[in-house]
Design a protein around this motif. Structure first.
Motif, short mmCIF file in Angstrom:
data_model
loop_
_atom_site.label_atom_id
_atom_site.label_comp_id
_atom_site.label_asym_id
_atom_site.label_seq_id
_atom_site.Cartn_x
_atom_site.Cartn_y
_atom_site.Cartn_z
N TRP A 66 0.99 -1.45 -0.20
CA TRP A 66 -0.13 -0.05 0.09
C TRP A 66 1.03 1.33 -0.17
O TRP A 66 0.67 1.88 -1.09
N GLY A 67 2.04 1.63 0.86
CA GLY A 67 2.66 2.22 0.68
C GLY A 67 3.30 2.63 -0.44
O GLY A 67 3.74 3.84 -0.73
N TYR A 68 4.43 1.75 -0.50
CA TYR A 68 5.43 1.62 -1.46
C TYR A 68 4.78 1.29 -2.81
O TYR A 68 5.42 2.00 -4.50
N LEU A 69 3.63 0.19 -3.53
CA LEU A 69 3.02 0.36 -4.29
C LEU A 69 1.60 0.85 -4.58
O LEU A 69 1.64 0.87 -5.87
N ARG A 233 12.74 1.91 -5.81
CA ARG A 233 12.40 2.98 -6.60
C ARG A 233 11.17 2.73 -7.89
O ARG A 233 10.40 3.36 -7.97
N VAL A 234 10.75 2.15 -8.70
CA VAL A 234 10.16 1.61 -9.35
C VAL A 234 8.79 1.65 -9.00
O VAL A 234 7.99 1.86 -9.97
N SER A 235 9.06 0.85 -8.38
CA SER A 235 7.79 0.30 -7.00
C SER A 235 6.55 2.04 -7.10
O SER A 235 5.65 2.04 -6.78
N ARG A 239 3.78 3.52 -8.09
CA ARG A 239 2.19 3.80 -7.51
C ARG A 239 2.15 6.02 -7.90
O ARG A 239 0.64 6.04 -7.59
N ASP A 240 3.38 6.73 -8.05
CA ASP A 240 2.99 7.53 -8.47
C ASP A 240 2.65 8.25 -9.63
O ASP A 240 1.33 9.34 -10.07
N ALA A 241 2.71 7.34 -10.98
CA ALA A 241 2.94 7.46 -11.96
C ALA A 241 2.60 6.14 -13.24
O ALA A 241 3.84 6.28 -13.82
N GLU A 242 2.32 5.73 -12.81
CA GLU A 242 1.74 4.08 -13.24
C GLU A 242 1.69 4.26 -15.09
O GLU A 242 2.98 3.58 -15.49
N ALA A 243 1.10 5.16 -15.47
CA ALA A 243 1.23 5.22 -17.00
C ALA A 243 2.24 5.80 -17.59
O ALA A 243 2.97 5.51 -18.09
#
Length: 373
Positions: A66-69, A233-235, A239-243
């Motif tokens: 939840w927090g990182y992904l 970092r990729v996770s 989380r923040d900008a999947e697209a």
């Protein structure tokens, strides 16, 4: 090595220092303080603290996804319960002919329900190594299949949360059925031994408490190692900008699936350590309400910190122990009010408040040094 990298972090050093200090202090007070002393820690309290540590490991697993992904899982109680059932099946097989009906192979509830033979999926659980593998494999395999279908279909947000909640609810209904062979409504209980040690002895309870603390430390290091690596970092990018992360060429669904499966396995380990300490596992552990409660722990402690999840789990469950004794009918209202207050006044949880104070202190120190210069 990625697993040792977090050991260089000050926050990890503090967390592990506090955790192992607590284990040592509790062990000392339990073993060496007289029972009539106010400082003595009873076997009951040791078991209760071990239960809190199991919940803390479960909260860390939820915070990882939840927090990182950015995946709000409302079904991690299912992975916790599957790990618990795997351990419970091993403990039931250890009873042997010491059960009420004296059957050397069939657990008492199967004899009561007129089962003739042990189901195929119970085979092998008389061996500890097989049971311990299943503790990881059962929740991990479920997470792998579920995650593969969900992430490949790009199910995200509230829809994914609802599906995870539906998953754990469906499992709860299935495990309530007697014909499933898992004890039905009563679940699995009346455990006697684990690895040859008497579960009812104070020494075994203390050993389980210490083992749970060590498992929490290892689980924390695994999660911290992941989030401080490139994968972490990729996770966060997912989380923040999947697209945008997909546009850069990353296989987002593979990252989500790997982290989700690791989180599910950690939840399974937490469930496996929980069962021998509380002495029972039943379908209520699949309850969607329990999975929602886990999210409350993480939100209260602070998302995307890991140690905040530990604080939240221990704090909420300690409060639950106190308030259910004082006002059992009002506990759920108190929990809901606590969640609302934290959301409004501490949006980043307790860990966020600690970080804010630390930052303010650092700013004051820097300002003072500049004024002196």
């Amino acid at each position: 090595m990625w697993l040792t990298r977090p050991l260089r972090e000050k926050s990890t050093q503090i967390f592990l220092g506090v955790l192992f200090s607590a284990l040592i202090v509790v062990t000392f007070l339990h073993l060496f303080m007289p029972q009539d002393s106010a400082l003595h820690v009873s076997a009951y309290t040791v078991t209760l603290l071990g239960k809190y540590l199991c919940y803390a490991l479960l909260a860390v697993a939820v915070d990882l996804v939840w927090g990182y992904l950015g995946i709000l899982s409302l079904g991690h109680g299912a992975f916790f319960a599957l790990g618990g059932y795997a351990m419970g099946m091993y403990l039931m097989r250890q009873i042997g002919d010491r059960g009420v009906y004296g059957d050397p192979a069939l657990p008492d509830f199967m004899v009561f329900l007129n089962w003739d033979t042990l189901p195929w999926y119970w085979q092998g659980f008389d061996m500890a190594w097989f049971a311990f593998i299943m503790v990881l494999l059962a929740p991990g395999l479920l997470a792998l299949v579920f995650g593969f279908l969900a992430f490949r279909s790009r199910v995200t947000g509230v829809y994914l949360s609802i599906i995870t909640q539906a998953l754990t609810f469906a499992l709860m209904l299935a495990f309530f059925r007697n014909e499933m062979g898992f004890g039905g409504n009563n679940g699995l209980t009346d455990f006697r031994d684990i690895l040859g040690f008497n579960l009812r002895s104070d020494a075994t309870r203390l050993g389980l408490f210490i083992a749970t603390g060590i498992a929490l430390a290892i689980g924390y290091l695994i999660c911290r190692g992941i989030v401080t690596s490139k994968l972490g970092r990729v996770s966060v990018a997912c989380r923040d900008a999947e697209a945008r992360t997909r546009f850069l060429g990353y296989r987002v669904e593979r990252v989500q699936l790997f982290v989700f499966v690791v989180s599910a396995m950690l939840a399974g380990v937490a469930g496996a350590l929980y069962v021998p300490q509380v002495g029972i596992i039943n379908p209520s552990e699949f309850s969607p309400l329990f999975s929602i409660e886990i999210v409350v722990w993480v939100a209260l402690g602070g998302r995307a910190t890991l140690y905040g999840a530990v604080i939240g789990a221990i704090l909420v469950n300690y409060a639950k122990t106190v308030f259910t004794g004082v006002m059992p009918d009002a506990w759920l209202f108190a929990l809901g009010a606590l969640f609302v207050l934290v959301t409004v006044f501490l949006p980043k949880g307790i860990a966020g408040l600690l970080q804010k104070r630390k930052k303010a202190k650092d700013d004051d120190t820097a300002t003072g040094q500049e004024a002196t210069a």
